[in-house]
Design a protein around this motif. Structure first.
Motif, PDB file in Angstrom:
ATOM      1  N   LEU A 204      56.594  31.909  45.742  1.00  0.00           N
ATOM      2  CA  LEU A 204      56.556  32.433  47.093  1.00  0.00           C
ATOM      3  C   LEU A 204      56.331  33.938  47.074  1.00  0.00           C
ATOM      4  CD1 LEU A 204      58.938  30.081  46.902  1.00  0.00           C
ATOM      5  CD2 LEU A 204      59.251  30.669  49.302  1.00  0.00           C
ATOM      6  N   GLU A 205      55.695  34.445  48.109  1.00  0.00           N
ATOM      7  CA  GLU A 205      55.627  35.883  48.377  1.00  0.00           C
ATOM      8  C   GLU A 205      56.594  36.099  49.533  1.00  0.00           C
ATOM      9  OE1 GLU A 205      54.898  39.577  47.747  1.00  0.00           O
ATOM     10  OE2 GLU A 205      53.247  38.405  46.912  1.00  0.00           O
ATOM     11  N   ASN A 206      57.764  36.637  49.241  1.00  0.00           N
ATOM     12  CA  ASN A 206      58.872  36.673  50.199  1.00  0.00           C
ATOM     13  C   ASN A 206      59.186  35.223  50.606  1.00  0.00           C
ATOM     14  OD1 ASN A 206      58.954  39.474  49.978  1.00  0.00           O
ATOM     15  ND2 ASN A 206      57.516  39.757  51.667  1.00  0.00           N
ATOM     16  N   ASP A 207      59.039  34.869  51.886  1.00  0.00           N
ATOM     17  CA  ASP A 207      59.306  33.481  52.283  1.00  0.00           C
ATOM     18  C   ASP A 207      58.016  32.693  52.559  1.00  0.00           C
ATOM     19  OD1 ASP A 207      58.588  34.836  54.571  1.00  0.00           O
ATOM     20  OD2 ASP A 207      60.213  34.043  55.811  1.00  0.00           O
ATOM     21  N   LYS A 208      56.880  33.246  52.144  1.00  0.00           N
ATOM     22  CA  LYS A 208      55.599  32.574  52.339  1.00  0.00           C
ATOM     23  C   LYS A 208      55.216  31.812  51.075  1.00  0.00           C
ATOM     24  CE  LYS A 208      50.671  33.501  53.063  1.00  0.00           C
ATOM     25  NZ  LYS A 208      49.640  34.565  53.190  1.00  0.00           N
ATOM     26  N   LEU A 209      54.857  30.554  51.234  1.00  0.00           N
ATOM     27  CA  LEU A 209      54.465  29.728  50.093  1.00  0.00           C
ATOM     28  C   LEU A 209      53.095  30.132  49.575  1.00  0.00           C
ATOM     29  CD1 LEU A 209      54.992  27.234  48.275  1.00  0.00           C
ATOM     30  CD2 LEU A 209      53.834  25.863  50.025  1.00  0.00           C
ATOM     31  N   LEU A 210      53.012  30.382  48.256  1.00  0.00           N
ATOM     32  CA  LEU A 210      51.736  30.647  47.604  1.00  0.00           C
ATOM     33  C   LEU A 210      51.210  29.405  46.893  1.00  0.00           C
ATOM     34  CD1 LEU A 210      52.316  34.191  46.036  1.00  0.00           C
ATOM     35  CD2 LEU A 210      51.309  33.610  48.258  1.00  0.00           C
TER      36      LEU A 210
ATOM     37  N   VAL B   9      63.901  25.703  48.160  1.00  0.00           N
ATOM     38  CA  VAL B   9      64.782  26.488  47.295  1.00  0.00           C
ATOM     39  C   VAL B   9      64.405  27.963  47.372  1.00  0.00           C
ATOM     40  CG1 VAL B   9      65.483  26.910  44.895  1.00  0.00           C
ATOM     41  CG2 VAL B   9      65.207  24.562  45.717  1.00  0.00           C
ATOM     42  N   GLY B  10      63.104  28.244  47.315  1.00  0.00           N
ATOM     43  CA  GLY B  10      62.637  29.617  47.360  1.00  0.00           C
ATOM     44  C   GLY B  10      62.916  30.311  48.677  1.00  0.00           C
ATOM     45  N   LYS B  11      62.797  29.579  49.793  1.00  0.00           N
ATOM     46  CA  LYS B  11      63.066  30.177  51.101  1.00  0.00           C
ATOM     47  C   LYS B  11      64.527  30.584  51.222  1.00  0.00           C
ATOM     48  CE  LYS B  11      61.241  29.090  54.949  1.00  0.00           C
ATOM     49  NZ  LYS B  11      60.837  28.393  56.182  1.00  0.00           N
TER      50      LYS B  11
ATOM     51  N   ILE C 194      56.670  38.009  38.278  1.00  0.00           N
ATOM     52  CA  ILE C 194      57.713  37.443  39.117  1.00  0.00           C
ATOM     53  C   ILE C 194      58.859  38.441  39.266  1.00  0.00           C
ATOM     54  CG2 ILE C 194      59.369  35.561  39.358  1.00  0.00           C
ATOM     55  CD1 ILE C 194      56.420  34.746  39.715  1.00  0.00           C
ATOM     56  N   ASP C 195      59.300  38.637  40.518  1.00  0.00           N
ATOM     57  CA  ASP C 195      60.360  39.600  40.805  1.00  0.00           C
ATOM     58  C   ASP C 195      61.748  38.970  40.813  1.00  0.00           C
ATOM     59  OD1 ASP C 195      58.577  41.902  41.393  1.00  0.00           O
ATOM     60  OD2 ASP C 195      57.920  40.592  43.032  1.00  0.00           O
ATOM     61  N   ALA C 196      61.824  37.682  41.128  1.00  0.00           N
ATOM     62  CA  ALA C 196      63.121  37.004  41.191  1.00  0.00           C
ATOM     63  C   ALA C 196      62.934  35.529  40.867  1.00  0.00           C
ATOM     64  CB  ALA C 196      63.755  37.167  42.580  1.00  0.00           C
TER      65      ALA C 196
ATOM     66  N   MET D  67      57.627  40.694  47.385  1.00  0.00           N
ATOM     67  CA  MET D  67      58.499  40.118  46.363  1.00  0.00           C
ATOM     68  C   MET D  67      58.022  38.718  46.011  1.00  0.00           C
ATOM     69  SD  MET D  67      62.517  39.011  46.646  1.00  0.00           S
ATOM     70  CE  MET D  67      63.028  40.625  47.216  1.00  0.00           C
ATOM     71  N   LYS D  68      57.728  38.498  44.745  1.00  0.00           N
ATOM     72  CA  LYS D  68      57.309  37.167  44.305  1.00  0.00           C
ATOM     73  C   LYS D  68      58.508  36.435  43.699  1.00  0.00           C
ATOM     74  CE  LYS D  68      52.409  38.100  43.577  1.00  0.00           C
ATOM     75  NZ  LYS D  68      52.432  39.449  44.184  1.00  0.00           N
TER      76      LYS D  68
END
Length: 228
Positions: free
Chosen positions: A18-24, A187-189, A57-59, A1-2
């Motif tokens: 982010l890809e899930n909770d990983k920072l891209l 914010v993304g996490k 982007i998914d969300a 999930m991006k």
């Protein structure tokens, strides 16, 4: 999930993917409120760096307040515009909670403070990651004794940090400058955690959280009261 996340609730403009909770990728500029000019170019730059389009982007996530009334509105409006017509999930995140996320893993009290003028701050507090004070606007002189009642070290973050500088001794601990400002990664996490719990909305229903009325409206009410 991006996930595409932004924060423009104070002077700092920040965008992350982010890809899930990983920072891209993250792009942060700590400048005065020119969010209407900077946010979209920052989004474009981050996406181009990752060779992604907005359709990938998914969300979408944004800090929904508290903070600068103009900054909060711009951030939410930007996310609404990017997500419009795409049937994608949107998440509003407390600015206070996101600031506290910057110090994830710190032991003691993490207390975000944002300068709300007239001796007041937007604030909330977390003890070892668990909330002990809800988001609210209050006098700094009332907040400090509440925190000092705990036998714990206290870490402040946010643009109100300057209000307590010079007091960094005893219970008040120094926080590196890089961790004090808004972070779209934080914010993304939080948004990812909310998405996992099914806590999201549509672009149409995404709302701001001011905690108090805009200054112009407060001043108008005060003038009307004085005239009476």
């Amino acid at each position: 999930m991006k996930i595409l996340a932004i924060d423009s609730t104070a002077n700092t403009s920040t965008v992350a993917v982010l890809e899930n909770d990983k920072l891209l990728s993250v792009y942060t500029a700590n400048i005065k409120n020119t969010h209407s000019e900077t946010l979209l170019p920052m989004v474009k730059s981050v996406l181009e760096t990752l060779k992604l389009s907005i359709d990938d982007i998914d969300a979408f996530a944004a800090s929904q307040g508290p903070g600068s009334f103009t900054g909060v509105r711009i951030g939410i409006a930007t996310i609404k515009g990017l997500a419009f017509g795409k049937d994608k999930r949107c998440v509003g995140v407390s600015t206070i909670e996101a600031l506290a996320q910057n110090l994830e893993g710190f032991c003691g009290i993490v207390c975000p403070i944002m300068n709300a003028r007239r001796g007041q701050v937007y604030t909330g507090a977390f003890l070892n990651g668990k909330r002990i004070l809800d988001d609210q606007c209050m006098l700094l002189c009332d907040l400090i004794p509440m925190l000092e009642a705990y036998d714990e070290p206290i870490y402040f973050v946010g643009d109100g940090y300057s209000l307590i500088e010079g007091m960094e001794n005893g219970k008040f601990k120094h926080v590196p400058e890089a961790l004090r400002y808004q972070s779209a990664y934080s914010v993304g996490k939080i948004a990812y955690e909310k998405l996992q719990k099914g806590e999201y909305t549509t672009d149409n229903d995404l709302r701001v959280e001011y905690l108090r009325k805009p200054q112009a409206e407060r001043e108008r009410e005060e003038r009307l009261k004085n005239n009476e």
